[in-house]
Design an enzyme around this catalytic site. Structure first.
Site, short mmCIF file in Angstrom:
data_model
loop_
_atom_site.label_atom_id
_atom_site.label_comp_id
_atom_site.label_asym_id
_atom_site.label_seq_id
_atom_site.Cartn_x
_atom_site.Cartn_y
_atom_site.Cartn_z
N TYR A 58 48.66 76.38 -18.55
CA TYR A 58 48.46 76.65 -20.14
C TYR A 58 48.71 75.25 -20.75
CZ TYR A 58 48.93 78.41 -24.78
OH TYR A 58 48.66 78.80 -26.07
N THR A 104 54.27 74.20 -28.05
CA THR A 104 55.33 73.14 -27.51
C THR A 104 55.57 73.47 -26.02
OG1 THR A 104 56.99 75.25 -28.15
CG2 THR A 104 56.58 73.53 -30.02
#
Length: 317
Positions: free
Chosen positions: A137, A109
Site C-alpha cells: 500500500y 503516513t
C-alpha cells in the site's frame, strides 16, 4: 477554486472523501461530481477517461483507494498494490488528458520508514525501509506522489500531494477483520458491552503510539491547501500529538461504558512503534487542527450508534 467550479471527489463514500464532500457543501461548493465504484470502476482506464471527458471536471480530490488494517494488508498484498496503482494512475492521467485545473492526491503516513525519526518530517520520505505489513500500500502511495511531481515537471500541471495521519470519523469501516485500530476497538467495546462480555482482546502490546485525526479536520485542511498551496513537495496533515494504543483503548472503554477487562494479545503484531507527523509546514502555511480527540471520539460514537444497523463493512471506497 471558484464556487461554481466542477469538483470531482473520487471516493466520496469513504471516510476521507465523504468528509471532503461535507466540507465543500458547507462552504457553498454546489457543483460536485460523485460516482460510486459500481457506477465507475476507477481501475478501468477507458471508463475513467470517458467519465472525465463527459464531465469536464475543473478540480479533483483523489481520495479513492483500497484501504484496510493489518489483517487486510497481510492477506491481500497484491490486491492492495495493484488496485491502488490502477486507481491513482487512471485518475491522474485522465485529469491530465482532459485539462483538470488542480488535483489533490491523498497519500498516507505509511509512506515513511518504519523507524523514521519522530515526529516524521516530509523530508523523511525514502530514507529507510517501510513497515512490512503495509509495504504494498505504501509503495503505491509513493508512486502516486512521484506521479504528481513528474506530471507537474513534464506537463506543467498543478497536482499536490498531502499525507494524512490516521483518520477516524463518520463513514469509517467498522468491520472487525479489516478495519483500522480505532473503529475496530470502538466496535469491539460496543459489542462487548451489548453482549455482557467479561473482557475485550486487543492485538499487540498496546505500546505503539498513534496520532488520530477526525476526518472533518482533514477535509478542512484539504480545502485550505487546494486554495493556498501549489508547490511540488508533499505536506503532512495531522494534529501534532499522539497516544498509545493502550491509552486509546482506555478512552474508548470509558466512552462506550464497557466495564470489563482489557487483554492484550502479544502474539499479534504491533506494527510501526510510533507514527507521529511533523506538522510544522502545514501550521506555517496557516492551518492548525481544530477537533480535540475526546470531542471527535464522542461525535464518532454518536454516529456509530445512529448508523449501527447499516454499517459499511467493505474495504474499497
Amino acid at each position: 477554486m471558484d464556487k461554481d467550479a466542477k469538483i470531482y471527489v473520487a471516493g466520496h463514500r469513504g471516510l476521507a472523501g465523504s468528509a471532503i464532500v461535507r466540507k465543500l457543501r458547507a462552504e457553498g461548493y454546489g457543483n460536485l461530481v460523485e460516482r460510486t465504484s459500481s457506477e465507475l470502476d476507477l481501475r478501468d482506464f477507458d471508463a475513467t477517461l470517458d467519465f472525465f471527458k463527459q464531465e469536464s471536471v475543473d478540480c479533483v480530490f483523489l481520495a479513492a483507494a483500497k484501504v484496510g488494517g493489518i489483517i487486510a494488508n497481510n492477506e491481500q498484498p497484491a490486491t492492495f498494490i495493484r488496485d491502488n496503482l490502477r486507481i491513482q494512475t487512471n485518475v491522474i492521467e485522465a485529469s491530465h488528458l482532459t485539462g483538470v485545473g488542480k488535483l489533490l492526491f491523498l497519500g498516507s503516513t505509511c509512506i515513511y520508514p518504519k523507524f523514521a525519526p519522530q515526529p516524521m518530517k516530509e523530508t523523511d520520505l525514502l530514507t529507510g525501509e517501510l513497515e512490512p505489513t503495509n509495504e504494498p500500500y505504501a509503495i503505491a502511495k509513493i508512486a502516486g506522489i512521484t506521479m504528481c511531481k513528474s506530471y507537474n515537471r513534464q506537463y506543467g500541471t498543478n497536482y499536490i500531494s498531502v499525507m494524512p495521519t490516521n483518520l477516524y470519523g463518520p463513514n469509517d469501516n467498522f468491520e472487525l477483520a479489516h478495519s483500522h485500530v480505532l473503529p475496530a476497538l470502538m466496535r469491539k467495546f460496543h459489542e462487548a458491552k451489548k453482549n455482557g462480555l467479561p473482557a475485550v482482546e486487543i492485538w499487540g502490546t498496546g505500546m505503539p503510539r498513534r496520532e488520530f485525526m477526525h476526518a472533518d479536520d482533514l477535509a478542512d485542511a484539504c480545502l485550505f491547501l487546494m486554495k493556498h498551496y501549489s508547490e511540488n513537495e508533499i505536506v503532512n496533515i495531522g494534529v501534532g500529538e499522539d497516544i498509545s494504543i493502550r491509552e486509546l483503548a482506555l478512552l474508548l472503554k470509558e466512552l462506550v461504558g464497557f466495564e470489563g477487562e482489557l487483554i492484550f494479545d502479544t502474539s499479534k503484531p504491533d506494527g510501526t512503534p510510533r507514527k507521529l507527523v511533523d506538522v510544522t509546514k502545514l501550521n506555517g502555511l496557516g492551518w492548525k487542527s481544530k477537533i480535540d480527540l475526546h470531542q471527535g471520539l464522542a461525535q464518532t460514537y454518536r454516529w456509530f450508534l445512529e448508523s449501527e444497523a447499516n454499517l459499511r463493512s467493505v474495504v474499497i471506497q
